[in-house]
Scaffold this motif. Structure first.
Motif, PDB file in Angstrom:
ATOM      1  N   GLU A  38       0.835  -1.196   0.000  1.00 54.76           N
ATOM      2  CA  GLU A  38       0.000   0.000   0.000  1.00 54.76           C
ATOM      3  C   GLU A  38       0.871   1.247   0.000  1.00 54.76           C
ATOM      4  OE1 GLU A  38      -2.458  -0.147   3.462  1.00 54.76           O
ATOM      5  OE2 GLU A  38      -3.482  -1.957   2.835  1.00 54.76           O
ATOM      6  N   ALA A  39       0.332   2.318  -0.541  1.00 57.09           N
ATOM      7  CA  ALA A  39       1.029   3.596  -0.481  1.00 57.09           C
ATOM      8  C   ALA A  39       0.978   4.105   0.959  1.00 57.09           C
ATOM      9  CB  ALA A  39       0.358   4.602  -1.405  1.00 57.09           C
ATOM     10  N   PHE A  40       2.051   4.706   1.402  1.00 58.12           N
ATOM     11  CA  PHE A  40       2.107   5.248   2.760  1.00 58.12           C
ATOM     12  C   PHE A  40       1.192   6.454   2.834  1.00 58.12           C
ATOM     13  CE2 PHE A  40       4.605   7.792   5.981  1.00 58.12           C
ATOM     14  CZ  PHE A  40       4.122   7.077   7.067  1.00 58.12           C
ATOM     15  N   SER A  41       0.182   6.387   3.685  1.00 58.31           N
ATOM     16  CA  SER A  41      -0.852   7.414   3.708  1.00 58.31           C
ATOM     17  C   SER A  41      -0.345   8.770   4.191  1.00 58.31           C
ATOM     18  CB  SER A  41      -2.028   6.960   4.574  1.00 58.31           C
ATOM     19  OG  SER A  41      -1.613   6.772   5.915  1.00 58.31           O
TER      20      SER A  41
END
Length: 75
Positions: A38-41
């Protein structure tokens, strides 16, 4: 003979525990992989903080140089 059955039961129990530990580790690994992909939020906020830190470090370095002993403060 009873000792043999006891030994076999203990080995089976140990094998069962290892299988449970393996299953737990596989579940954790799957979870880690999902999180890793996942992309780092908070990536934007992290970049801002890094930029701020760079500015602070530069200001501190400038302050140390300016206030170092032997530096002419009138200049």
């Amino acid at each position: 003979m009873a000792e043999l059955f006891l030994h076999i039961a203990l080995v089976d129990l140990e094998r069962l525990r290892y299988r449970q530990r393996l299953a737990d580790a596989e579940r954790r690994l799957a979870s880690y992989r999902a999180c890793h992909s996942e992309a780092f939020s908070l990536a934007g906020e992290l970049e801002d903080k890094r930029r701020q830190l760079t500015e602070i470090e530069k200001d501190l370095a400038d302050d140390v140089i300016t206030n170092a002993p032997g530096v002419d403060k009138a200049a």
